[in-house]
Write an enzyme that holds these catalytic residues in place. Structure first.
Site, PDB file in Angstrom:
ATOM      1  N   GLY A   1       0.782  -1.225   0.000  1.00 36.42           N
ATOM      2  CA  GLY A   1       0.000   0.000   0.000  1.00 36.42           C
ATOM      3  C   GLY A   1       0.814   1.275   0.000  1.00 36.42           C
ATOM      4  O   GLY A   1       0.286   2.354  -0.248  1.00 36.42           O
ATOM      5  N   GLU A   2       2.091   1.181   0.266  1.00 37.92           N
ATOM      6  CA  GLU A   2       2.943   2.368   0.366  1.00 37.92           C
ATOM      7  C   GLU A   2       3.660   2.615  -0.953  1.00 37.92           C
ATOM      8  O   GLU A   2       4.256   1.709  -1.544  1.00 37.92           O
ATOM      9  CB  GLU A   2       3.960   2.168   1.489  1.00 37.92           C
ATOM     10  CG  GLU A   2       4.804   3.392   1.792  1.00 37.92           C
ATOM     11  CD  GLU A   2       5.777   3.133   2.926  1.00 37.92           C
ATOM     12  OE1 GLU A   2       6.898   3.677   2.881  1.00 37.92           O
ATOM     13  OE2 GLU A   2       5.431   2.374   3.846  1.00 37.92           O
ATOM     14  N   ALA A   3       3.602   3.866  -1.425  1.00 40.10           N
ATOM     15  CA  ALA A   3       4.166   4.200  -2.735  1.00 40.10           C
ATOM     16  C   ALA A   3       5.658   3.900  -2.821  1.00 40.10           C
ATOM     17  O   ALA A   3       6.151   3.436  -3.855  1.00 40.10           O
ATOM     18  CB  ALA A   3       3.908   5.668  -3.040  1.00 40.10           C
TER      19      ALA A   3
END
Length: 317
Positions: free
Chosen positions: A120-122
């Site tokens: 979920g983290e860029a």
């Protein structure tokens, strides 16, 4: 003489704690998940010193993550995206264990994502895509000038893939609208890239996303269709490339032909693109725009007679 030894490894993330037990014997290394004590996998030691190399261990662990269907794909993705040295090296081994020779770019990314879900983290996604681009270029030499181009395309591909998933989720439209207000500028930037391959890929990605979105009925009083097509309008007005402007018109024509019954607020952007096309320097673009506007009026007048009627008329003046 010590014939075996246990080593406990605690791996902490924000939401959970992984506990593994490494049981070293003279000939093998067994890895257990604590407290269940179930054997996750066994690493055979090939050298006479009783220990495998770090790279061998990373490769074996990567192979385990790829070949064990019972593992949580979301957790695998989170783990592979971490920046610490050990998970990062495992992620590199994971990607390097795959072969992308002769694959189309989007096919290769889908192959990569069969084994895990994007985190979920860029920044985590960025690390994985950077390594993928490097591997893809190594397997397909000469296809891109450098890995940076493949990296940009990889980010657009996962972006479209992520939106495909999001569009299937309920109650996501309002969230989508807020995020799209930012992402649309990235599509415009990539569609204006000096490297025509990147620009064409970005536009085609936008086309795929638009086609996917048009599969869903637009709610009353919402203009999400118009929003998703606006980058096409900006690019049509500002692009200096005849190839790119022609591609935009082709994309819009394809959307009309395949999704005409679903278009509502999107007609406004469609006609803005055709109006820009009418002033184009390239005669083939002008002719294509006029022919398609004429066809829309003759065959689908009842669908555009509302708020977009004047936009339609302006295309013909």
């Amino acid at each position: 003489m010590i014939n075996s030894v246990f080593v406990f490894v605690f791996y902490f993330t924000i939401n959970s704690v992984f506990v593994f037990v490494f049981y070293f014997t003279i000939n093998s290394v067994f890895v257990f998940q604590w407290p269940s004590r179930s054997t996750l996998f066994k690493l055979s030691i090939q050298n006479s010193f009783g220990l495998c190399s770090v790279s061998e261990f990373n490769s074996n662990l990567a192979q385990f993550l790829r070949s064990t269907p019972s593992l949580d794909k979301a957790m695998i993705g989170e783990y592979l995206g971490h920046h610490e040295e050990f998970p990062l090296s495992v992620m590199h081994a994971y990607v390097d264990s795959m072969k992308f020779s002769g694959m189309k770019f989007d096919t290769a990314i889908r192959e990569l994502l069969k084994g895990f879900r994007l985190p979920g983290e860029a920044q985590k996604i960025d690390r994985i895509m950077e390594k993928f681009a490097e591997r893809y270029c190594a397997d397909n030499p000469g296809l891109f000038k450098n890995a940076d181009i493949a990296y940009v395309l990889a980010n657009f591909t996962w972006l479209v893939y992520a939106w495909y998933v999001m569009l299937l989720e309920p109650l996501v439209l309002l969230v989508w609208a807020r995020i799209w207000s930012v992402l649309a500028n990235h599509f415009i930037s990539a569609g204006s890239h000096h490297d025509e391959k990147i620009a064409m890929y970005a536009i085609d990605s936008l086309r795929q996303l638009g086609m996917k979105y048009l599969e869903r009925a637009e709610l009353a009083n919402f203009t999400f269709q118009n929003d998703i097509l606006k980058p096409f309008v900006v690019l049509m007005r500002n692009s200096r490339s005849e190839t790119i402007r022609g591609l935009i018109v082709d994309c819009i024509v394809q959307m009309i032909k395949s999704k005409v019954g679903s278009i509502k607020s999107g007609w406004h952007s469609v006609f803005m693109i055709f109006i820009a096309s009418a002033d184009d320097e390239l005669e083939s673009i002008v002719e294509s725009a006029f022919e398609n506007v004429e066809q829309v009026i003759l065959e689908h007048f009842d669908q555009v007679v509302g708020d977009c009627f004047m936009d339609c008329v302006n295309c013909l003046i």
